[in-house]
Design an enzyme around this catalytic site. Structure first.
Site, PDB file in Angstrom:
ATOM      1  N   ASP A  16       0.918  -1.195  -0.465  1.00 14.52           N
ATOM      2  CA  ASP A  16       0.224  -0.161   0.244  1.00 14.52           C
ATOM      3  C   ASP A  16       1.513   1.058  -0.045  1.00 14.52           C
ATOM      4  OD1 ASP A  16      -2.686   1.591   0.296  1.00 14.52           O
ATOM      5  OD2 ASP A  16      -2.404   0.827   2.054  1.00 14.52           O
ATOM      6  N   HIS A  33       2.543   3.178  -9.000  1.00 18.10           N
ATOM      7  CA  HIS A  33       2.307   1.826  -9.611  1.00 18.10           C
ATOM      8  C   HIS A  33       3.328   0.961 -10.561  1.00 18.10           C
ATOM      9  CE1 HIS A  33      -2.435   1.554  -7.529  1.00 18.10           C
ATOM     10  NE2 HIS A  33      -2.270   2.935  -8.461  1.00 18.10           N
ATOM     11  N   LEU A 127      10.684 -20.816  -3.805  1.00 20.43           N
ATOM     12  CA  LEU A 127       9.808 -19.733  -3.288  1.00 20.43           C
ATOM     13  C   LEU A 127       8.732 -19.585  -4.512  1.00 20.43           C
ATOM     14  CD1 LEU A 127       9.249 -16.771  -1.275  1.00 20.43           C
ATOM     15  CD2 LEU A 127      10.170 -15.994  -3.340  1.00 20.43           C
TER      16      LEU A 127
HETATM   17  C1  IPE Z   1      -5.780  -2.887  -0.120  1.00 22.14           C
HETATM   18  O1  IPE Z   1      -5.697  -1.435  -0.323  1.00 22.14           O
HETATM   19  C2  IPE Z   1      -5.526  -3.378  -1.419  1.00 22.14           C
HETATM   20  C3  IPE Z   1      -4.215  -3.682  -2.517  1.00 22.14           C
HETATM   21  C4  IPE Z   1      -3.221  -2.669  -1.758  1.00 22.14           C
HETATM   22  C5  IPE Z   1      -4.660  -4.345  -3.648  1.00 22.14           C
HETATM   23  P1  IPE Z   1      -6.233  -0.781  -0.429  1.00 22.14           P
HETATM   24  O2  IPE Z   1      -5.873   1.338  -0.040  1.00 22.14           O
HETATM   25  O3  IPE Z   1      -7.055  -0.842  -1.751  1.00 22.14           O
HETATM   26  O4  IPE Z   1      -7.376  -0.599   0.557  1.00 22.14           O
HETATM   27  P2  IPE Z   1      -8.163   1.001   1.625  1.00 22.14           P
HETATM   28  O5  IPE Z   1      -8.503   1.327   0.593  1.00 22.14           O
HETATM   29  O6  IPE Z   1      -7.119   1.499   2.034  1.00 22.14           O
HETATM   30  O7  IPE Z   1      -8.422   0.088   2.785  1.00 22.14           O
HETATM   31  C1  IPE Z   2      -1.410   0.203  -3.600  1.00 24.77           C
HETATM   32  O1  IPE Z   2      -1.312   1.617  -3.208  1.00 24.77           O
HETATM   33  C2  IPE Z   2      -1.732  -0.441  -4.498  1.00 24.77           C
HETATM   34  C3  IPE Z   2      -3.318  -1.013  -4.655  1.00 24.77           C
HETATM   35  C4  IPE Z   2      -5.041  -0.591  -4.217  1.00 24.77           C
HETATM   36  C5  IPE Z   2      -3.604  -1.389  -6.302  1.00 24.77           C
HETATM   37  P1  IPE Z   2      -2.561   2.466  -3.605  1.00 24.77           P
HETATM   38  O2  IPE Z   2      -2.656   2.728  -4.806  1.00 24.77           O
HETATM   39  O3  IPE Z   2      -3.183   2.319  -2.846  1.00 24.77           O
HETATM   40  O4  IPE Z   2      -1.964   3.645  -2.753  1.00 24.77           O
HETATM   41  P2  IPE Z   2      -2.515   4.852  -1.961  1.00 24.77           P
HETATM   42  O5  IPE Z   2      -2.968   4.227  -0.389  1.00 24.77           O
HETATM   43  O6  IPE Z   2      -3.720   5.128  -2.488  1.00 24.77           O
HETATM   44  O7  IPE Z   2      -1.080   5.727  -0.948  1.00 24.77           O
HETATM   45 MG    MG Z   3      -4.417   2.570  -0.459  1.00 26.26          MG
END
Ligand code: IPE
Ligand code: IPE
Ligand code: MG
Length: 239
Positions: A16, A33, A127
């Site tokens: 995240d 990403h 792994l």
């Molecule tokens: C969780 O992250 C999903 C992934 C890392 C793939 P999100 O950014 O989507 O989750 P919330 O919305 O903060 O709970």
């Molecule tokens: C995690 O990073 C990747 C996915 C959920 C696909 P985010 O896109 O949720 O990044 P933040 O939480 O907005 O910083």
């Molecule tokens: Mg996120």
């Protein structure tokens, strides 16, 4: 005598913070990403080096389909490009790849790509890298309940045969051990629909580091944190 450092057999990571990382740099979320793919490469290398046997990465949740279409499409393209481009290198490192999630949403070409990387890397014995893509734990549990109910209705099994083992074996993680250690980067402290059943006795770690900044050193540091944990499973430890 010094105890040997405990290495988790299965590490699961909620990757995240890509969006915040990009925002901090005045970039599009997509750039975050993209940078996150480098972290995946680094963490896979570090996991192999440390002797971790299973690494599950939460890459796209079922809920993530609700993001702006441009971001969803960019993530899909990045996922496909990465899956196509990394197969040989992962096979070279002895990494076996499994994609975990509902495939019904994917086009035939995406499914073909997924099957290709699973086949190219199937001999990997260092792994197993599980990529959770279009994954939702509640849906996974609900589908498992449906499949068990169907088996009971058809007479294949009795109600009394529904036990923890049978339910575990009906999940997408059948044949994958429960995670020992769950890491969520970016400081958020929640599971966001990830491995709800499987996480019963996992250790948790929530570093502030945003996923694109999570490098091999950060992974090693996380393993140090894990090594200090005392896993009691409801029992009492001897001094
Ligand atoms: C969780 O992250 C999903 C992934 C890392 C793939 P999100 O950014 O989507 O989750 P919330 O919305 O903060 O709970
Ligand atoms: C995690 O990073 C990747 C996915 C959920 C696909 P985010 O896109 O949720 O990044 P933040 O939480 O907005 O910083
Ligand atoms: Mg996120």
């Amino acid at each position: 005598m010094k105890r040997e450092k405990a290495i988790p057999s299965h590490v699961a990571i909620i990757m995240d913070g890509n969006g915040r990382w990009a925002k901090q740099r005045g970039k599009e979320r997509y750039e975050g990403h993209l940078a996150g793919v480098d972290s995946v490469r680094n963490v896979v290398r570090a996991a192999v080096r440390n002797g971790v046997e299973w690494l599950t990465l939460y890459a796209f949740s079922t809920e993530n389909w609700g993001r702006p279409i441009a971001e969803v499409e960019a993530i899909m393209q990045l996922f496909c490009k990465t899956v196509v481009g990394e197969g040989d290198e992962l096979a070279r490192q002895g990494v076996r790849v499994k994609i975990m999630g509902e495939r019904t949403h994917f086009s035939p070409s995406v499914i073909e790509m997924i099957e290709r990387i699973e086949n190219t890397t199937s001999a990997g014995d260092k792994l197993t890298l599980v990529l959770a893509f279009n994954y939702s734990s509640r849906r996974e549990i609900m589908l498992a309940a449906q499949s068990l109910a169907q088996r009971v209705a058809s007479g294949e099994m009795g109600v009394e045969d529904i036990n923890e083992e049978a339910l575990s074996a009906s999940l997408m993680t059948a044949n994958i051990p429960d995670p020992d250690f769950i890491i969520r980067t970016s400081g958020e402290c929640r599971l966001s629909n990830f491995l709800l059943w499987q996480a019963s006795y996992a250790e948790f770690y929530f570093p502030e580091t945003l996923w694109p900044d999570f490098d091999e050193e950060a992974f090693d540091r996380a393993l140090e944190v894990y090594a200090e944990r005392d896993r009691r499973y409801g029992l009492v430890t001897e001094d």
